[in-house]
Write a protein that holds these residues in place. Sequence first.
Motif, PDB file in Angstrom:
ATOM      1  N   LEU A 151      52.757  42.433  54.387  1.00  0.00           N
ATOM      2  CA  LEU A 151      51.781  43.123  55.217  1.00  0.00           C
ATOM      3  C   LEU A 151      50.659  42.212  55.712  1.00  0.00           C
ATOM      4  O   LEU A 151      50.134  42.410  56.819  1.00  0.00           O
ATOM      5  CB  LEU A 151      51.169  44.290  54.437  1.00  0.00           C
ATOM      6  CG  LEU A 151      52.101  45.457  54.100  1.00  0.00           C
ATOM      7  CD1 LEU A 151      51.436  46.403  53.107  1.00  0.00           C
ATOM      8  CD2 LEU A 151      52.498  46.202  55.365  1.00  0.00           C
ATOM      9  N   LEU A 152      50.283  41.226  54.903  1.00  0.00           N
ATOM     10  CA  LEU A 152      49.070  40.469  55.204  1.00  0.00           C
ATOM     11  C   LEU A 152      49.270  38.997  55.555  1.00  0.00           C
ATOM     12  O   LEU A 152      48.445  38.428  56.278  1.00  0.00           O
ATOM     13  CB  LEU A 152      48.093  40.568  54.022  1.00  0.00           C
ATOM     14  CG  LEU A 152      47.487  41.943  53.756  1.00  0.00           C
ATOM     15  CD1 LEU A 152      46.550  41.885  52.555  1.00  0.00           C
ATOM     16  CD2 LEU A 152      46.726  42.457  54.970  1.00  0.00           C
ATOM     17  N   ARG A 153      50.308  38.355  55.044  1.00  0.00           N
ATOM     18  CA  ARG A 153      50.474  36.926  55.305  1.00  0.00           C
ATOM     19  C   ARG A 153      50.588  36.662  56.807  1.00  0.00           C
ATOM     20  O   ARG A 153      51.359  37.281  57.515  1.00  0.00           O
ATOM     21  CB  ARG A 153      51.730  36.398  54.623  1.00  0.00           C
ATOM     22  CG  ARG A 153      51.677  36.367  53.113  1.00  0.00           C
ATOM     23  CD  ARG A 153      50.818  35.244  52.570  1.00  0.00           C
ATOM     24  NE  ARG A 153      50.880  35.193  51.102  1.00  0.00           N
ATOM     25  CZ  ARG A 153      50.064  34.478  50.359  1.00  0.00           C
ATOM     26  NH1 ARG A 153      49.128  33.734  50.918  1.00  0.00           N
ATOM     27  NH2 ARG A 153      50.179  34.487  49.035  1.00  0.00           N
ATOM     28  N   GLY A 154      49.773  35.752  57.295  1.00  0.00           N
ATOM     29  CA  GLY A 154      49.780  35.413  58.703  1.00  0.00           C
ATOM     30  C   GLY A 154      48.974  36.364  59.564  1.00  0.00           C
ATOM     31  O   GLY A 154      48.800  36.111  60.763  1.00  0.00           O
ATOM     32  N   LYS A 155      48.485  37.459  58.994  1.00  0.00           N
ATOM     33  CA  LYS A 155      47.694  38.434  59.744  1.00  0.00           C
ATOM     34  C   LYS A 155      46.260  38.514  59.244  1.00  0.00           C
ATOM     35  O   LYS A 155      45.378  38.992  59.970  1.00  0.00           O
ATOM     36  CB  LYS A 155      48.348  39.816  59.637  1.00  0.00           C
ATOM     37  CG  LYS A 155      49.779  39.860  60.153  1.00  0.00           C
ATOM     38  CD  LYS A 155      50.437  41.185  59.854  1.00  0.00           C
ATOM     39  CE  LYS A 155      51.910  41.170  60.239  1.00  0.00           C
ATOM     40  NZ  LYS A 155      52.610  42.432  59.856  1.00  0.00           N
ATOM     41  N   ALA A 156      46.036  38.119  58.022  1.00  0.00           N
ATOM     42  CA  ALA A 156      44.693  38.133  57.436  1.00  0.00           C
ATOM     43  C   ALA A 156      44.402  36.756  56.859  1.00  0.00           C
ATOM     44  O   ALA A 156      45.305  35.937  56.675  1.00  0.00           O
ATOM     45  CB  ALA A 156      44.591  39.198  56.342  1.00  0.00           C
ATOM     46  N   SER A 157      43.133  36.504  56.563  1.00  0.00           N
ATOM     47  CA  SER A 157      42.756  35.211  55.994  1.00  0.00           C
ATOM     48  C   SER A 157      43.372  35.033  54.616  1.00  0.00           C
ATOM     49  O   SER A 157      43.710  36.008  53.938  1.00  0.00           O
ATOM     50  CB  SER A 157      41.237  35.116  55.887  1.00  0.00           C
ATOM     51  OG  SER A 157      40.760  36.047  54.925  1.00  0.00           O
ATOM     52  N   GLU A 158      43.524  33.781  54.211  1.00  0.00           N
ATOM     53  CA  GLU A 158      44.088  33.520  52.888  1.00  0.00           C
ATOM     54  C   GLU A 158      43.168  34.046  51.790  1.00  0.00           C
ATOM     55  O   GLU A 158      43.615  34.406  50.699  1.00  0.00           O
ATOM     56  CB  GLU A 158      44.365  32.029  52.707  1.00  0.00           C
ATOM     57  CG  GLU A 158      43.160  31.125  52.930  1.00  0.00           C
ATOM     58  CD  GLU A 158      43.525  29.650  52.851  1.00  0.00           C
ATOM     59  OE1 GLU A 158      44.650  29.329  52.444  1.00  0.00           O
ATOM     60  OE2 GLU A 158      42.666  28.809  53.206  1.00  0.00           O
ATOM     61  N   GLN A 159      41.872  34.126  52.089  1.00  0.00           N
ATOM     62  CA  GLN A 159      40.929  34.680  51.105  1.00  0.00           C
ATOM     63  C   GLN A 159      41.186  36.178  50.898  1.00  0.00           C
ATOM     64  O   GLN A 159      41.200  36.666  49.760  1.00  0.00           O
ATOM     65  CB  GLN A 159      39.488  34.461  51.571  1.00  0.00           C
ATOM     66  CG  GLN A 159      38.981  33.055  51.422  1.00  0.00           C
ATOM     67  CD  GLN A 159      39.371  32.153  52.587  1.00  0.00           C
ATOM     68  OE1 GLN A 159      39.952  32.610  53.572  1.00  0.00           O
ATOM     69  NE2 GLN A 159      39.029  30.882  52.491  1.00  0.00           N
ATOM     70  N   THR A 160      41.406  36.892  51.991  1.00  0.00           N
ATOM     71  CA  THR A 160      41.692  38.323  51.882  1.00  0.00           C
ATOM     72  C   THR A 160      42.992  38.557  51.127  1.00  0.00           C
ATOM     73  O   THR A 160      43.082  39.432  50.263  1.00  0.00           O
ATOM     74  CB  THR A 160      41.771  38.960  53.280  1.00  0.00           C
ATOM     75  OG1 THR A 160      40.494  38.836  53.921  1.00  0.00           O
ATOM     76  CG2 THR A 160      42.153  40.429  53.203  1.00  0.00           C
ATOM     77  N   VAL A 161      44.007  37.767  51.439  1.00  0.00           N
ATOM     78  CA  VAL A 161      45.294  37.901  50.756  1.00  0.00           C
ATOM     79  C   VAL A 161      45.129  37.674  49.257  1.00  0.00           C
ATOM     80  O   VAL A 161      45.664  38.429  48.431  1.00  0.00           O
ATOM     81  CB  VAL A 161      46.340  36.926  51.335  1.00  0.00           C
ATOM     82  CG1 VAL A 161      47.638  36.981  50.530  1.00  0.00           C
ATOM     83  CG2 VAL A 161      46.618  37.243  52.799  1.00  0.00           C
ATOM     84  N   ALA A 162      44.372  36.652  48.881  1.00  0.00           N
ATOM     85  CA  ALA A 162      44.167  36.349  47.465  1.00  0.00           C
ATOM     86  C   ALA A 162      43.475  37.501  46.750  1.00  0.00           C
ATOM     87  O   ALA A 162      43.846  37.875  45.627  1.00  0.00           O
ATOM     88  CB  ALA A 162      43.349  35.069  47.314  1.00  0.00           C
ATOM     89  N   ILE A 163      42.460  38.083  47.386  1.00  0.00           N
ATOM     90  CA  ILE A 163      41.727  39.188  46.764  1.00  0.00           C
ATOM     91  C   ILE A 163      42.620  40.417  46.619  1.00  0.00           C
ATOM     92  O   ILE A 163      42.662  41.051  45.564  1.00  0.00           O
ATOM     93  CB  ILE A 163      40.468  39.528  47.587  1.00  0.00           C
ATOM     94  CG1 ILE A 163      39.438  38.394  47.465  1.00  0.00           C
ATOM     95  CG2 ILE A 163      39.845  40.845  47.112  1.00  0.00           C
ATOM     96  CD1 ILE A 163      38.248  38.536  48.391  1.00  0.00           C
ATOM     97  N   VAL A 164      43.357  40.754  47.666  1.00  0.00           N
ATOM     98  CA  VAL A 164      44.210  41.943  47.609  1.00  0.00           C
ATOM     99  C   VAL A 164      45.318  41.762  46.582  1.00  0.00           C
ATOM    100  O   VAL A 164      45.643  42.691  45.829  1.00  0.00           O
ATOM    101  CB  VAL A 164      44.796  42.264  49.002  1.00  0.00           C
ATOM    102  CG1 VAL A 164      45.797  43.420  48.902  1.00  0.00           C
ATOM    103  CG2 VAL A 164      43.682  42.629  49.979  1.00  0.00           C
ATOM    104  N   ARG A 165      45.897  40.586  46.515  1.00  0.00           N
ATOM    105  CA  ARG A 165      46.936  40.330  45.503  1.00  0.00           C
ATOM    106  C   ARG A 165      46.377  40.530  44.093  1.00  0.00           C
ATOM    107  O   ARG A 165      47.043  41.110  43.227  1.00  0.00           O
ATOM    108  CB  ARG A 165      47.491  38.914  45.663  1.00  0.00           C
ATOM    109  CG  ARG A 165      48.482  38.752  46.806  1.00  0.00           C
ATOM    110  CD  ARG A 165      48.942  37.303  46.926  1.00  0.00           C
ATOM    111  NE  ARG A 165      49.579  36.843  45.694  1.00  0.00           N
ATOM    112  CZ  ARG A 165      50.875  36.995  45.411  1.00  0.00           C
ATOM    113  NH1 ARG A 165      51.685  37.605  46.260  1.00  0.00           N
ATOM    114  NH2 ARG A 165      51.369  36.545  44.267  1.00  0.00           N
TER     115      ARG A 165
END
Length: 264
Positions: A151-165
């Motif tokens: 859902l998020l890779r390539g669409k959101a910042s890597e910081q957002t992805v890390a937090i959501v994970r």
Amino acid sequence: MGSATRVALEEAEARLASLASGVDLATGEELFAAGRVIGDSAQLRGALSDPAIDGSAKTALVRRLFGAFGSSSLELLSTIVSSRWSTQSEFVGGIEEIGIRAVAASAPSSAAIDAELFEFGRAVSSDAGLELALGSKLGATDQKLALVDRLLRGKASEQTVAIVRQLIGSPRGRRVGELLRYASAVVADQAGSLVATVSSAVPLSEAQLSRLEGVLASQYGRPVRSNTVVDPRVIGGIRIRIGDDVIDGSVATRLNDLRLQLAG
């Protein structure tokens, strides 16, 4: 939150600020990893949060366990375990919060993380199937994390992805929406601002939002960033949520209050 936890968080935040130049995304991810390890072990939680155990002994244990981490991560973990926490749960939560703050500090703009967390939360809340897939206690963690990545890779910042994970992988009994609101508030606070969720029946103009943010900033004494929601149920006026505060000037609420008064 207990008073001891508040003091411990202040100490950890001060340490994070002092390490600013050495903090990057990896710092936050390493704190997340440490929090998961500690959170999954009752023995570790007890040993590292026990105020009767000397701080130097706990720091030495942290360095043995996580010696492969970067120096900033180890310094922050040492500060955290050397502090007194109100409960073991708040101790583990403190590691996560400082991890989120470290991730936010590594981003060019924390406002982008705020917006991405908000949009992801809105997408999840509007799709019952997605909310169930991410929040069900019966779902496998690796499957949930794979879904987050799709859902998020390539669409959101890597910081957002890390937090959501981190949030989806270690919910600790919290619902998805609650997790994302909490993370958004922490990210904003790290940047010295507050996040307001503004609901209205029709979209607000940029000028209207700017005036509203100015009024809220003067009231709260900090800059305010707004996330907007168009909700026909509001009927008229606006509803604003900042943390635990709700400011409701909608016609719908006034009508409901009137009904309750008449019914009483």
